[in-house]
Write an enzyme that holds these catalytic residues in place. Sequence first.
Site, PDB file in Angstrom:
ATOM      1  N   PRO A 257      72.231  52.748 -27.784  1.00  0.00           N
ATOM      2  CA  PRO A 257      72.839  52.257 -26.492  1.00  0.00           C
ATOM      3  C   PRO A 257      72.962  51.023 -26.187  1.00  0.00           C
ATOM      4  O   PRO A 257      71.955  50.259 -26.494  1.00  0.00           O
ATOM      5  CB  PRO A 257      71.889  53.300 -25.526  1.00  0.00           C
ATOM      6  CG  PRO A 257      71.149  54.027 -26.269  1.00  0.00           C
ATOM      7  CD  PRO A 257      71.250  53.826 -27.735  1.00  0.00           C
TER       8      PRO A 257
ATOM      9  N   GLY B 108      67.735  47.868 -23.261  1.00  0.00           N
ATOM     10  CA  GLY B 108      66.566  47.282 -23.580  1.00  0.00           C
ATOM     11  C   GLY B 108      66.326  47.782 -25.041  1.00  0.00           C
ATOM     12  O   GLY B 108      65.026  48.025 -25.392  1.00  0.00           O
ATOM     13  N   LEU B 109      67.096  48.367 -25.891  1.00  0.00           N
ATOM     14  CA  LEU B 109      66.626  48.764 -26.982  1.00  0.00           C
ATOM     15  C   LEU B 109      67.154  47.995 -28.162  1.00  0.00           C
ATOM     16  O   LEU B 109      67.111  48.200 -29.260  1.00  0.00           O
ATOM     17  CB  LEU B 109      67.386  50.310 -27.291  1.00  0.00           C
ATOM     18  CG  LEU B 109      67.000  51.348 -26.389  1.00  0.00           C
ATOM     19  CD1 LEU B 109      67.643  52.630 -26.685  1.00  0.00           C
ATOM     20  CD2 LEU B 109      65.291  51.673 -26.585  1.00  0.00           C
ATOM     21  N   GLY B 110      67.622  46.836 -27.911  1.00  0.00           N
ATOM     22  CA  GLY B 110      67.863  45.595 -28.823  1.00  0.00           C
ATOM     23  C   GLY B 110      69.150  45.931 -29.546  1.00  0.00           C
ATOM     24  O   GLY B 110      69.277  45.447 -30.904  1.00  0.00           O
TER      25      GLY B 110
ATOM     26  N   ALA C 131      70.794  42.698 -31.071  1.00  0.00           N
ATOM     27  CA  ALA C 131      70.039  41.981 -32.157  1.00  0.00           C
ATOM     28  C   ALA C 131      70.365  43.080 -33.579  1.00  0.00           C
ATOM     29  O   ALA C 131      70.271  42.341 -34.580  1.00  0.00           O
ATOM     30  CB  ALA C 131      68.572  42.027 -31.752  1.00  0.00           C
TER      31      ALA C 131
ATOM     32  N   ASP D  29      62.691  40.513 -29.651  1.00  0.00           N
ATOM     33  CA  ASP D  29      63.607  41.371 -30.003  1.00  0.00           C
ATOM     34  C   ASP D  29      64.006  41.132 -31.405  1.00  0.00           C
ATOM     35  O   ASP D  29      63.951  41.871 -32.531  1.00  0.00           O
ATOM     36  CB  ASP D  29      64.947  41.274 -29.314  1.00  0.00           C
ATOM     37  CG  ASP D  29      64.750  42.048 -27.907  1.00  0.00           C
ATOM     38  OD1 ASP D  29      63.694  42.247 -27.723  1.00  0.00           O
ATOM     39  OD2 ASP D  29      65.696  42.370 -27.406  1.00  0.00           O
TER      40      ASP D  29
HETATM   41  O1  PMV Z   1      66.194  44.013 -22.641  1.00  0.00           O
HETATM   42  P1  PMV Z   1      65.674  43.683 -23.855  1.00  0.00           P
HETATM   43  O2  PMV Z   1      65.129  44.579 -24.678  1.00  0.00           O
HETATM   44  O3  PMV Z   1      66.369  42.838 -24.671  1.00  0.00           O
HETATM   45  O4  PMV Z   1      64.346  42.753 -23.433  1.00  0.00           O
HETATM   46  C1  PMV Z   1      64.116  41.458 -23.318  1.00  0.00           C
HETATM   47  C2  PMV Z   1      62.560  41.088 -23.309  1.00  0.00           C
HETATM   48  C3  PMV Z   1      62.392  40.306 -22.412  1.00  0.00           C
HETATM   49  O5  PMV Z   1      60.801  39.871 -22.468  1.00  0.00           O
HETATM   50  C4  PMV Z   1      62.830  40.752 -20.970  1.00  0.00           C
HETATM   51  C5  PMV Z   1      63.250  38.952 -22.589  1.00  0.00           C
HETATM   52  C6  PMV Z   1      62.666  38.223 -23.833  1.00  0.00           C
HETATM   53  O6  PMV Z   1      63.410  37.364 -24.115  1.00  0.00           O
HETATM   54  O7  PMV Z   1      61.762  38.716 -24.277  1.00  0.00           O
END
Ligand code: PMV
Length: 309
Positions: free
Chosen positions: A97, A101-103, A106, A148
């Site tokens: 998705p 927040g699951l990358g 990346a 990430d």
């Molecule tokens: O939303 P995500 O999983 O891409 O989380 C990023 C994690 C943070 O710590 C919020 C930002 C970062 O660059 O580390």
Amino acid sequence: MTVQASAPAKIILFGEHAVVYGQPAIAVPVAGLRATVRIDFGDQPGIQIITDEPEGIVPLDLHAQSQDALALAVQLVLGKLRLAVPNLVVRIESQIPVASGLGSGAAVSAALIRALSAALGHDLDDATVNELVYEVEKLHHGTPSGVDNTVIVYQQPVFFARGRPIQTLTIRQPFLLLIGDTGKTALTRMAVADVRSLYEADPVRIGVLFQSIGEIVVRARQVIESGQIELLGSLMNRNHVCLQELTVSSDDLDVLVSAALASGALGAKLSGGGRGGNMIALVTQETKEMVRQSLLQAGAARVFETIVG
Ligand code: PMV
């Protein structure tokens, strides 16, 4: 001949946000959710991109100073290898998705950079792929910590701190997590910017909060490496409270976290940038179905399961 590469999703177990300020974080790959890129040589000039989206085949615009992550990933690889634009058809499929927040970003970048360099006959090593994915991450995140791209490129549990050598983690005793998706997308760069404003307004209080998160991460590492999984849940709960104080949780995330805890999860927290996206719950084989049902009843758009270790 088709060249293919894939990369996993990731979850942050501990330490998001504070990691941007130099504290450590622990992140693990989710091998069952992947982005896959397949590349063939084509007859059309330039690079044609095929995604699941309705547009079908779209030529990749490599000339504009675009904010397009795919174009940047390709430019970085061609620049690194000092090669001209080849004629390629690039198919991108992702089960991850987006903006949750699951990358997902990346993972697509890592798979694309790997597949493209392999198709051009120059496999890049992990350190180089990591460096290039990090450059692309800046488009998504502004000031990414690098956690990430690191976990996704190395595909191993990592204990990550900015500017320090990458440390992989040994999982003494595997454990089971459910990932509950709020179904609400959220931009990490916004949450990161709001935490920055909070920090600038009150550096002492927020600095102490970052430090508390860092201490939780260090303790979590000991617990994971010594296999005392029963102690992990309360550390997740404590980390979630810190993230609430940083204002990056949301009603949807809090409802899912409470539902998981009320139905037997050993611990639960948001994972990633927050404000939406996903939360994680530590479960056992015995509790996982109860917790899954409870997450769905509480409004989770979907629930994934992953074993860490
Ligand atoms: O939303 P995500 O999983 O891409 O989380 C990023 C994690 C943070 O710590 C919020 C930002 C970062 O660059 O580390």
